[in-house]
Design a protein around this motif. Structure first.
Motif, short mmCIF file in Angstrom:
data_model
loop_
_atom_site.label_atom_id
_atom_site.label_comp_id
_atom_site.label_asym_id
_atom_site.label_seq_id
_atom_site.Cartn_x
_atom_site.Cartn_y
_atom_site.Cartn_z
N GLY A 15 0.82 -1.21 0.00
CA GLY A 15 0.00 0.00 0.00
C GLY A 15 0.85 1.26 0.00
N PRO A 16 0.32 2.32 -0.59
CA PRO A 16 1.03 3.59 -0.51
C PRO A 16 0.95 4.10 0.93
CG PRO A 16 -1.08 3.86 -1.66
CD PRO A 16 -0.97 2.42 -1.28
N ALA A 18 2.30 7.56 2.80
CA ALA A 18 3.05 8.81 2.77
C ALA A 18 4.00 8.84 3.96
CB ALA A 18 2.07 9.99 2.84
N GLU A 40 4.03 6.84 -2.75
CA GLU A 40 3.29 7.69 -1.82
C GLU A 40 2.41 8.61 -2.68
OE1 GLU A 40 6.38 9.25 1.27
OE2 GLU A 40 7.47 8.68 -0.53
N MET A 41 1.36 9.16 -2.09
CA MET A 41 0.46 9.98 -2.91
C MET A 41 1.16 11.26 -3.37
SD MET A 41 -2.31 11.35 -0.19
CE MET A 41 -1.97 12.72 0.91
N ASN A 98 -6.16 8.51 -5.79
CA ASN A 98 -6.40 8.45 -4.36
C ASN A 98 -7.81 8.96 -4.03
OD1 ASN A 98 -6.63 9.39 -1.59
ND2 ASN A 98 -4.43 9.09 -1.40
N LYS A 140 -7.92 3.83 -5.50
CA LYS A 140 -7.87 3.31 -4.14
C LYS A 140 -8.82 4.13 -3.29
CE LYS A 140 -4.81 1.98 -0.39
NZ LYS A 140 -4.94 3.03 0.62
N HIS A 170 -9.99 0.08 1.06
CA HIS A 170 -9.61 0.04 2.47
C HIS A 170 -10.92 0.06 3.27
CE1 HIS A 170 -7.79 2.43 6.13
NE2 HIS A 170 -8.14 1.21 6.44
N ARG A 172 -12.34 1.01 5.83
CA ARG A 172 -12.71 1.97 6.87
C ARG A 172 -13.36 3.18 6.23
NH1 ARG A 172 -7.89 0.06 9.11
NH2 ARG A 172 -8.13 -0.65 11.27
N SER A 201 -7.87 -3.99 1.55
CA SER A 201 -6.85 -3.39 2.41
C SER A 201 -7.43 -3.14 3.80
CB SER A 201 -6.39 -2.06 1.79
OG SER A 201 -5.73 -1.24 2.74
N GLY A 202 -6.62 -3.43 4.81
CA GLY A 202 -7.02 -3.11 6.17
C GLY A 202 -6.68 -4.21 7.16
N ASP A 203 -5.78 -3.88 8.09
CA ASP A 203 -5.49 -4.74 9.24
C ASP A 203 -4.79 -6.05 8.89
OD1 ASP A 203 -6.73 -2.77 10.69
OD2 ASP A 203 -8.64 -3.84 10.85
N ILE A 204 -3.90 -6.03 7.92
CA ILE A 204 -3.10 -7.24 7.67
C ILE A 204 -1.74 -7.03 8.33
CG2 ILE A 204 -2.00 -8.68 5.91
CD1 ILE A 204 -4.44 -8.16 4.17
N ALA A 225 0.05 -2.66 4.58
CA ALA A 225 0.49 -1.27 4.79
C ALA A 225 1.20 -1.17 6.14
CB ALA A 225 -0.69 -0.32 4.66
C1 LIG Z 1 1.19 6.71 7.59
C2 LIG Z 1 0.23 6.27 6.52
C3 LIG Z 1 0.26 6.89 5.28
C4 LIG Z 1 -0.63 6.50 4.27
N1 LIG Z 1 -0.57 7.11 3.05
C5 LIG Z 1 -1.41 6.72 2.06
C6 LIG Z 1 -1.33 7.31 0.76
O1 LIG Z 1 -0.48 8.17 0.48
N2 LIG Z 1 -2.22 6.89 -0.18
C7 LIG Z 1 -3.17 5.93 0.09
O2 LIG Z 1 -3.96 5.58 -0.79
N3 LIG Z 1 -3.25 5.34 1.30
C8 LIG Z 1 -2.40 5.71 2.28
N4 LIG Z 1 -2.46 5.08 3.50
C9 LIG Z 1 -3.43 3.98 3.70
C10 LIG Z 1 -2.79 2.59 3.50
O3 LIG Z 1 -2.34 2.41 2.18
C11 LIG Z 1 -3.78 1.46 3.87
O4 LIG Z 1 -4.85 1.43 2.98
C12 LIG Z 1 -4.31 1.60 5.29
O5 LIG Z 1 -3.27 1.90 6.20
C13 LIG Z 1 -5.03 0.33 5.76
O6 LIG Z 1 -4.18 -0.76 5.77
P1 LIG Z 1 -3.47 -1.31 7.13
O7 LIG Z 1 -4.57 -1.46 8.16
O8 LIG Z 1 -2.91 -2.65 6.68
O9 LIG Z 1 -2.45 -0.33 7.53
C14 LIG Z 1 -1.58 5.46 4.51
C15 LIG Z 1 -1.60 4.84 5.76
C16 LIG Z 1 -0.71 5.22 6.76
C17 LIG Z 1 -0.77 4.52 8.09
#
Ligand SMILES: Cc1cc2nc3c(=O)[nH]c(=O)nc-3n(C[C@H](O)[C@H](O)[C@H](O)COP(=O)(O)O)c2cc1C
Length: 320
Positions: A15-16, A18, A40-41, A98, A140, A170, A172, A201-204, A225
């Motif tokens: 996942g991206p 930032a 990153e975005m 995004n 996304k 994602h 959420r 995407s989410g909580d892996i 992510a």
């Molecule tokens: C610090 C941080 C930066 C993130 N930046 C981006 C981003 O630039 N673009 C995007 O689409 N999602 C971004 N995300 C979301 C993640 O790609 C992912 O969808 C989200 O964290 C859920 O997955 P996870 O529960 O496995 O972390 C970001 C998440 C975090 C924690």
């Protein structure tokens, strides 16, 4: 999983994030076997206004492909122009939009997750970007902006109708930020409503999480992510499991230290040692959380002034 004509046996995307998944981290992730990554975005407006720093987010190493370049913005013609400018200057295979960033500043500009409030605008953005670049376009998104306005199905259908090649969801809402649990039932609803591939995407955070999500929710692929921050080994475990049928490999302290040092060096190669020292702080503690002696490393991190000092702190971990 198969996305825009390309096979990804690992069924995994990075996942991206930032501030985390820069070119240096992705280079390391590729060494762990990662097949698909996203940048990153990147602000579409900043690209069109030729903001120099913005272009650094589009940099990638030779090994870092296939790569999805992620743009955020809200105006179809600006998004299209930015995608075109980037395509002329940087190699990338997928243009990702995004529709998930929940940051207040971004949403106030009607960007990121705020796009979910206007599926017809998402349609226009995907259409415009598709017309501008001869590359697959993906989106996304989160599942909605609030729990009372969950509309990922409608948004995903708009993206599909505009010609998106795949969607990442994602689970959420925007107002949840990163709290609570991702709602994978909503991700499944999207999967059942469109015929293009859907990545969940989410909580892996573990290999077991990835296996459970794939088995239970029947998505085309999963995205990791936060689970890989300080733990790029999770990528290796998931890739080995899905692509090669192999179990997880234990990670020794030696490997942790070696990998963390390499990660630092990769960031320093791209951005210089000074910035690497600043940026690596958010990774370093995570590499060693739970390891005896790591509280000393974390306490001293913010005052380290050189690579030698940082590496010496890591070496101290062997003393326990
Ligand atoms: C610090 C941080 C930066 C993130 N930046 C981006 C981003 O630039 N673009 C995007 O689409 N999602 C971004 N995300 C979301 C993640 O790609 C992912 O969808 C989200 O964290 C859920 O997955 P996870 O529960 O496995 O972390 C970001 C998440 C975090 C924690």
């Amino acid at each position: 999983m198969r996305l825009a004509g390309v096979n990804y046996p690992s069924r995994l995307a990075l996942g991206p994030m930032a501030g985390y998944t820069d070119a240096g981290f992705r280079r390391l992730a590729r060494e762990m076997g990662l097949e698909l990554a996203f940048t990153e975005m990147i602000s579409a407006k900043a690209v069109v206004y030729e903001n120099e720093k913005t272009f650094t987010y589009a940099v990638s190493h030779e090994s870092d492909h296939p790569l999805g370049l992620q743009l955020f913005g809200s105006e179809p013609h600006i998004m299209a122009e930015a995608a075109k400018i980037l395509a002329e200057r940087y190699p990338y295979e997928i243009l990702d939009i995004n529709a998930g960033c929940p940051a207040r500043k971004i949403m106030r500009n009607r960007e990121g997750s705020a796009l979910l409030r206007r599926p017809s605008l998402l349609f226009d953005i995907v259409s415009a970007v598709k017309k501008a670049v001869a590359k697959p376009v993906s989106v996304k998104m989160r599942i909605g902006t609030t729990k009372n306005t969950i509309n990922a199905v409608e948004a995903a259908r708009a993206c599909e109708a505009a010609g998106a090649s795949f969607i990442t969801v994602h689970g959420r809402t925007a107002d949840q930020l990163y709290t609570g649990r991702a709602d994978w039932d909503q991700i499944v609803k999207v999967k059942q409503s469109v015929s293009i591939p859907v990545i969940g995407s989410g909580d892996i955070f573990t290999l077991e999480d990835a296996v459970e999500k794939m088995d239970r929710y029947k998505v085309d692929g999963v995205m990791v992510a936060r689970g890989v921050i300080g733990n790029p080994f999770l990528i290796r475990d998931i890739v080995n499991w899905f692509a090669h049928g192999k179990g997880p490999k234990p990670v020794s302290l030696e490997e942790r230290v070696k990998t963390a040092k390499k990660h630092f060096d990769y960031i320093a190669e791209d951005k210089g040692e000074y910035r690497a020292l600043l940026e690596f702080r958010s990774h370093a503690g995570r590499y060693f959380s739970g390891i005896r002696g790591s509280s000393v490393l974390r306490a001293k991190l913010s005052s380290t002034e050189s690579k030698e000092e940082l590496f010496a702190l890591m070496e101290d971990l062997f003393k326990g």
